[in-house]
Design an enzyme around this catalytic site. Structure first.
Site, PDB file in Angstrom:
ATOM      1  N   PRO A  11      -2.507  -7.034  -8.538  1.00 19.03           N
ATOM      2  CA  PRO A  11      -1.409  -7.998  -8.508  1.00 19.03           C
ATOM      3  C   PRO A  11      -0.254  -7.572  -7.612  1.00 19.03           C
ATOM      4  CG  PRO A  11      -1.485  -6.836 -10.612  1.00 19.03           C
ATOM      5  CD  PRO A  11      -2.757  -6.501  -9.879  1.00 19.03           C
ATOM      6  N   ASN A  12       0.275  -8.564  -6.951  1.00 18.07           N
ATOM      7  CA  ASN A  12       1.466  -8.455  -6.086  1.00 18.07           C
ATOM      8  C   ASN A  12       1.199  -7.776  -4.751  1.00 18.07           C
ATOM      9  OD1 ASN A  12       3.283  -9.689  -8.022  1.00 18.07           O
ATOM     10  ND2 ASN A  12       3.035  -7.811  -9.203  1.00 18.07           N
ATOM     11  N   ARG A  19       7.524  -7.555  -0.082  1.00 21.34           N
ATOM     12  CA  ARG A  19       7.961  -7.070  -1.387  1.00 21.34           C
ATOM     13  C   ARG A  19       8.505  -5.646  -1.269  1.00 21.34           C
ATOM     14  NH1 ARG A  19       3.463  -4.411  -5.210  1.00 21.34           N
ATOM     15  NH2 ARG A  19       4.668  -4.225  -7.114  1.00 21.34           N
ATOM     16  N   TYR A  24       7.262  -0.096  -0.441  1.00 22.78           N
ATOM     17  CA  TYR A  24       5.871  -0.320  -0.026  1.00 22.78           C
ATOM     18  C   TYR A  24       5.686  -0.427   1.488  1.00 22.78           C
ATOM     19  CZ  TYR A  24       5.270  -1.209  -5.001  1.00 22.78           C
ATOM     20  OH  TYR A  24       5.248  -1.057  -6.358  1.00 22.78           O
ATOM     21  N   ASN A  75      -6.669  -0.064  -5.533  1.00 20.80           N
ATOM     22  CA  ASN A  75      -5.251  -0.050  -5.883  1.00 20.80           C
ATOM     23  C   ASN A  75      -5.067  -1.204  -6.861  1.00 20.80           C
ATOM     24  OD1 ASN A  75      -2.523  -0.144  -6.218  1.00 20.80           O
ATOM     25  ND2 ASN A  75      -2.020  -0.046  -4.042  1.00 20.80           N
ATOM     26  N   ALA A  78      -0.055  -2.964 -10.825  1.00 21.61           N
ATOM     27  CA  ALA A  78       0.462  -2.724 -12.174  1.00 21.61           C
ATOM     28  C   ALA A  78      -0.638  -2.631 -13.230  1.00 21.61           C
ATOM     29  CB  ALA A  78       1.460  -3.824 -12.536  1.00 21.61           C
ATOM     30  N   HIS A  81      -1.562   0.701 -14.887  1.00 17.66           N
ATOM     31  CA  HIS A  81      -0.804   1.277 -15.999  1.00 17.66           C
ATOM     32  C   HIS A  81      -1.023   0.534 -17.316  1.00 17.66           C
ATOM     33  CE1 HIS A  81       1.076   2.971 -12.481  1.00 17.66           C
ATOM     34  NE2 HIS A  81       1.563   1.795 -12.121  1.00 17.66           N
ATOM     35  N   ASP A  88     -12.726   0.140 -18.168  1.00 16.44           N
ATOM     36  CA  ASP A  88     -14.067  -0.002 -18.730  1.00 16.44           C
ATOM     37  C   ASP A  88     -15.057  -0.539 -17.697  1.00 16.44           C
ATOM     38  OD1 ASP A  88     -13.227   0.985 -21.159  1.00 16.44           O
ATOM     39  OD2 ASP A  88     -13.176  -0.964 -22.173  1.00 16.44           O
ATOM     40  N   GLU A  99      -8.830   6.064  -6.354  1.00 12.00           N
ATOM     41  CA  GLU A  99      -7.629   5.311  -6.731  1.00 12.00           C
ATOM     42  C   GLU A  99      -6.546   5.555  -5.683  1.00 12.00           C
ATOM     43  OE1 GLU A  99      -6.113   6.647 -10.502  1.00 12.00           O
ATOM     44  OE2 GLU A  99      -4.316   5.376 -10.389  1.00 12.00           O
ATOM     45  N   HIS A 101      -2.476   4.591  -4.423  1.00  8.29           N
ATOM     46  CA  HIS A 101      -1.164   3.941  -4.570  1.00  8.29           C
ATOM     47  C   HIS A 101      -0.352   4.215  -3.325  1.00  8.29           C
ATOM     48  CE1 HIS A 101      -2.112   2.846  -8.571  1.00  8.29           C
ATOM     49  NE2 HIS A 101      -2.473   4.083  -8.821  1.00  8.29           N
ATOM     50  N   ILE A 102       0.227   3.178  -2.810  1.00  4.35           N
ATOM     51  CA  ILE A 102       1.016   3.290  -1.581  1.00  4.35           C
ATOM     52  C   ILE A 102       2.244   4.164  -1.820  1.00  4.35           C
ATOM     53  CG2 ILE A 102       2.447   1.938   0.019  1.00  4.35           C
ATOM     54  CD1 ILE A 102       0.388  -0.394  -0.537  1.00  4.35           C
ATOM     55  N   SER A 103       2.917   3.903  -2.921  1.00  3.92           N
ATOM     56  CA  SER A 103       4.121   4.669  -3.261  1.00  3.92           C
ATOM     57  C   SER A 103       3.740   5.909  -4.072  1.00  3.92           C
ATOM     58  CB  SER A 103       5.081   3.790  -4.073  1.00  3.92           C
ATOM     59  OG  SER A 103       4.494   3.451  -5.328  1.00  3.92           O
ATOM     60  N   ARG A 108       8.614   7.646  -9.499  1.00  9.35           N
ATOM     61  CA  ARG A 108       9.189   6.354  -9.887  1.00  9.35           C
ATOM     62  C   ARG A 108       9.362   6.292 -11.411  1.00  9.35           C
ATOM     63  NH1 ARG A 108       6.109   1.684  -6.930  1.00  9.35           N
ATOM     64  NH2 ARG A 108       7.971   0.557  -7.635  1.00  9.35           N
ATOM     65  N   ARG A 112       5.113   4.226 -14.731  1.00 12.30           N
ATOM     66  CA  ARG A 112       4.127   4.288 -13.641  1.00 12.30           C
ATOM     67  C   ARG A 112       3.412   5.637 -13.587  1.00 12.30           C
ATOM     68  NH1 ARG A 112       5.374  -0.387 -10.641  1.00 12.30           N
ATOM     69  NH2 ARG A 112       7.591  -0.868 -10.794  1.00 12.30           N
TER      70      ARG A 112
HETATM   71  C1  DHK Z   1       1.508  -0.854  -6.541  1.00 11.17           C
HETATM   72  C2  DHK Z   1       2.035  -1.600  -7.542  1.00 11.17           C
HETATM   73  O1  DHK Z   1       2.025  -2.922  -7.463  1.00 11.17           O
HETATM   74  C3  DHK Z   1       2.698  -0.984  -8.708  1.00 11.17           C
HETATM   75  O2  DHK Z   1       2.580  -1.769  -9.858  1.00 11.17           O
HETATM   76  C4  DHK Z   1       2.206   0.421  -8.952  1.00 11.17           C
HETATM   77  C5  DHK Z   1       1.378   0.608  -6.646  1.00 11.17           C
HETATM   78  C6  DHK Z   1       2.259   1.235  -7.682  1.00 11.17           C
HETATM   79  C7  DHK Z   1       1.440   1.270  -5.277  1.00 11.17           C
HETATM   80  O3  DHK Z   1       2.239   2.166  -5.062  1.00 11.17           O
HETATM   81  O4  DHK Z   1       0.633   0.900  -4.410  1.00 11.17           O
HETATM   82  O5  DHK Z   1       2.988   1.019  -9.960  1.00 11.17           O
END
Ligand code: DHK
Length: 149
Positions: A11-12, A19, A24, A75, A78, A81, A88, A99, A101-103, A108, A112
């Site tokens: 998501p997102n 964003r 990011y 990735n 959210a 978490h 599963d 796995e 994560h960009i950040s 943070r 997270r």
């Molecule tokens: C991306 C998200 O959307 C967050 O919900 C994660 C992750 C971190 C990222 O860093 O790519 O907490």
């Protein structure tokens, strides 16, 4: 048939580039998918990219590809978490799982810091920006012994 890697974004992540660019960066999801496509091709793989804001869509994609994809780059945004369901599903995949994560999630908010995926992943890459996806592809290529095939 060329083996392929599954590249899943949660998501997102469709909003990458718009964003919170201070967190990011300015690259878009299209840039991420192009990076994965290029690095996978260099290692002898195709890619199948799926982004969804809906947990069930991601679950269905995992079910569809879990024994077919040579590896998974995930990735989960959210859902990382929160989602036992994604965990599963991902525990059933037959290839390596990385796995991403960009950040740097560990620098943070505390919520997270926990991931439902990290302990079932072969590798976890955080805080490298979108370059982390390339590292993930290259790591999977190493793990399955396929380099510039
Ligand atoms: C991306 C998200 O959307 C967050 O919900 C994660 C992750 C971190 C990222 O860093 O790519 O907490």
């Amino acid at each position: 048939m060329t083996p392929y890697l599954a590249v899943l974004n949660g998501p997102n992540l469709n909003l990458l580039g718009q964003r919170q660019p201070e967190v990011y960066g300015h690259d878009t999801l299209a840039d991420v998918e192009a990076l994965c496509t290029d690095s996978a091709r260099a290692a002898g793989f195709g890619v199948r990219c799926v982004q969804s804001n809906h947990e069930g869509v991601l679950l269905d994609a995992i079910h569809e590809m879990r024994t077919k994809a040579a590896g998974f780059v995930v990735n989960a945004g959210a859902f990382t978490h929160t989602s036992v369901a994604l965990r599963d599903a991902l525990v059933t995949v037959t290839g390596p799982l990385v796995e991403v994560h960009i950040s740097n999630v560990h620098a943070r908010e505390p919520f997270r810091h926990h991931s439902y995926l990290s302990d079932i992943a072969d590798a976890v890459i955080v805080g490298c920006g979108i370059e982390g996806y390339r590292f993930a592809v290259e790591r999977i290529a190493t793990l399955v012994g396929r380099h510039r095939a």
